[in-house]
Design a protein around this motif. Structure first.
Motif, PDB file in Angstrom:
ATOM      1  N   VAL A  68     -19.120  -8.236 -44.029  1.00 26.87           N
ATOM      2  CA  VAL A  68     -19.334  -9.518 -44.625  1.00 26.87           C
ATOM      3  C   VAL A  68     -21.285  -9.748 -45.179  1.00 26.87           C
ATOM      4  CG1 VAL A  68     -19.717 -12.145 -45.023  1.00 26.87           C
ATOM      5  CG2 VAL A  68     -17.757 -10.903 -43.739  1.00 26.87           C
ATOM      6  N   ALA A  69     -21.516  -8.807 -46.519  1.00 25.52           N
ATOM      7  CA  ALA A  69     -22.157  -9.107 -46.443  1.00 25.52           C
ATOM      8  C   ALA A  69     -23.414 -10.145 -46.052  1.00 25.52           C
ATOM      9  CB  ALA A  69     -22.806  -8.527 -48.368  1.00 25.52           C
ATOM     10  N   SER A  70     -24.666  -9.885 -45.796  1.00 25.79           N
ATOM     11  CA  SER A  70     -25.217 -10.683 -45.113  1.00 25.79           C
ATOM     12  C   SER A  70     -27.124 -10.720 -45.405  1.00 25.79           C
ATOM     13  CB  SER A  70     -25.300 -10.509 -43.788  1.00 25.79           C
ATOM     14  OG  SER A  70     -24.127 -11.259 -42.966  1.00 25.79           O
ATOM     15  N   PHE A  71     -27.826 -11.606 -44.856  1.00 26.56           N
ATOM     16  CA  PHE A  71     -29.200 -11.363 -44.738  1.00 26.56           C
ATOM     17  C   PHE A  71     -30.274 -12.142 -43.916  1.00 26.56           C
ATOM     18  CE2 PHE A  71     -27.630 -10.643 -49.520  1.00 26.56           C
ATOM     19  CZ  PHE A  71     -28.451  -9.985 -49.991  1.00 26.56           C
ATOM     20  N   PHE A  72     -31.371 -11.135 -43.100  1.00 20.54           N
ATOM     21  CA  PHE A  72     -31.959 -11.753 -42.610  1.00 20.54           C
ATOM     22  C   PHE A  72     -32.796 -12.716 -43.087  1.00 20.54           C
ATOM     23  CE2 PHE A  72     -31.093  -9.064 -39.685  1.00 20.54           C
ATOM     24  CZ  PHE A  72     -29.832  -9.396 -38.760  1.00 20.54           C
ATOM     25  N   ILE A  73     -33.016 -14.186 -43.367  1.00 22.91           N
ATOM     26  CA  ILE A  73     -34.387 -15.248 -43.447  1.00 22.91           C
ATOM     27  C   ILE A  73     -35.162 -14.930 -43.495  1.00 22.91           C
ATOM     28  CG2 ILE A  73     -35.335 -16.895 -44.805  1.00 22.91           C
ATOM     29  CD1 ILE A  73     -32.519 -18.040 -45.487  1.00 22.91           C
TER      30      ILE A  73
END
Length: 393
Positions: A68-73
């Motif tokens: 699943v596409a993800s990001f670290f904020i």
């Protein structure tokens, strides 16, 4: 999961205040070293509720892994990642989750929030990021943008309803349409064009209206729910009373609080089993052990049924020439709780259970609970805070 610090609780509260629903996970030193984390029960439930992934339907093995596409904020940026969701062939296929690059973002035992938004996962380092500054800062940043979008989307209907109520209030005192305790609500619903019926559905596009004369107060709490007797060792409150009750004056009863953190004087404690999604009540009596079971998913449902979204509308009752009039003055807006927090707050001993069982004259048992309660200072961890609006008069 370890106990949350007061600072971490405060950070989670500010997300809750903005109607942002997250689940929490804690990477261990071993997990970071081996690039592996257990997808706990609350994580699995959250991902399923957000239509991201259902581990129950997933086969074991790397060939069944999904990403699943993800990001670290970060403070002022988003860093690309990929979430891997899988069940290994070993250890009964216990669900696993991993975010590519996590070792550069988190330290062992940091508390991480996982946020699902537009089919993408965002990872928030609750321990390290200054969420108060990021969300309340005048400057733009990725976290603030996401939080504000979620908040605005969740309040679209309520702002529409608030506008209609302001128009009603601006008319001044309006005559009651009948003489009854229910007149204050009936009159308002008629003015809003809402059909009067016996449906249990919310009154206005998912929002329940509760009108009352200002001289009358309201009381809000969590909910009462007996165990699932079909899955419990004991099959009734009467059996629980018989085993753990005590004499107080003329009454034989069991009035006590049970939590997950310490056994009470009756030797009772709660256990959260995230793997089978159950809350279990346990006795230290070796011949008893586990004796009552609740489905966590059903408790979530009860919580939402009891505390969905409501406008509590206060009106002044004015009598002129022997006739009652209503001046609608104020709205308190409460919204449904963040259900993914419910399990965590049980585990932290912040949500507890009260038994209120008493023997009846006939020898049976009367049960006023069990009642699930939350510590007052922690309400903001479960519920977005109510908003109070003064209507235009």
């Amino acid at each position: 999961m370890r106990q949350l610090s007061e600072e971490e609780k405060s950070k989670i509260k500010i997300l809750t205040e903005k109607s942002v629903e997250i689940c929490l996970i804690e990477p261990t030193s071993t997990g970071l070293e081996k690039s592996i984390m257990d997808a706990t029960g609350s994580v699995r439930s959250y991902l399923k509720d957000k239509n991201i992934h259902d581990f129950v339907l997933q086969s074991q093995g790397q060939e069944s892994k999904i990403q699943v596409a993800s990001f670290f904020i970060h403070d002022n940026s988003l860093v690309n990642s990929i979430a891997s969701l899988y069940r290994p062939n070993t250890k009964k296929g216990d669900p696993r989750i991993w975010f590519k690059g996590l070792t550069s973002y988190a330290s062992p035992n940091d508390i991480l929030g996982i946020l699902a938004f537009d089919s993408v996962l965002y990872v928030i380092n609750i321990t390290k990021l200054d969420l108060h500054a990021l969300i309340q800062n005048d400057d733009a940043n990725p976290l603030k943008e996401i939080v504000n979008t979620i908040y605005n989307n969740s309040n679209e209907v309520s702002l529409e309803l608030l506008g209609l109520l302001n128009k009603v209030a601006a008319r001044g005192p309006v005559p009651a349409m009948l003489q009854a305790d229910t007149a204050v609500g009936r009159t308002l619903e008629t003015l809003l064009g809402i059909n009067i019926n016996s449906s249990r559905n919310p009154d206005y596009k998912g929002i329940e209206l509760k009108s009352f004369r200002t001289r009358r107060g309201n009381r809000k709490n969590l909910f009462a729910q007996v165990p699932d007797w079909s899955k419990s060792k004991f099959k009734s409150s009467e059996e629980i009373l018989k085993e753990f009750g005590y004499q107080r004056g003329d009454d034989f009863k069991l009035y006590c609080t049970v939590s997950t953190t310490v056994r009470n004087s009756q030797g009772l404690i709660l256990k959260v089993d995230g793997l089978v999604r159950q809350l279990i009540e346990n006795s230290n009596k070796p011949n008893i052990n586990d004796f009552a079971v609740w489905s966590l998913d059903f408790l979530h449902k009860r919580l939402l049924e009891k505390h969905n979204e409501t406008f509590w509308i206060a009106a002044d009752s004015i009598v002129m020439d022997g006739k009652e009039y209503f001046q609608y003055k104020k709205v308190e807006h409460t919204k449904k709780p963040i259900v993914s927090q419910f399990d965590l707050l049980l585990e932290q001993g912040i949500i507890t259970l009260d038994h209120l069982i008493k023997r009846t004259p006939s020898g049976g048992a009367k049960e006023k609970g069990p009642i699930f309660k939350i510590k007052p200072e922690a309400v903001g961890l479960l519920f977005p805070p109510s908003r109070v609006y003064s209507l235009v008069v």
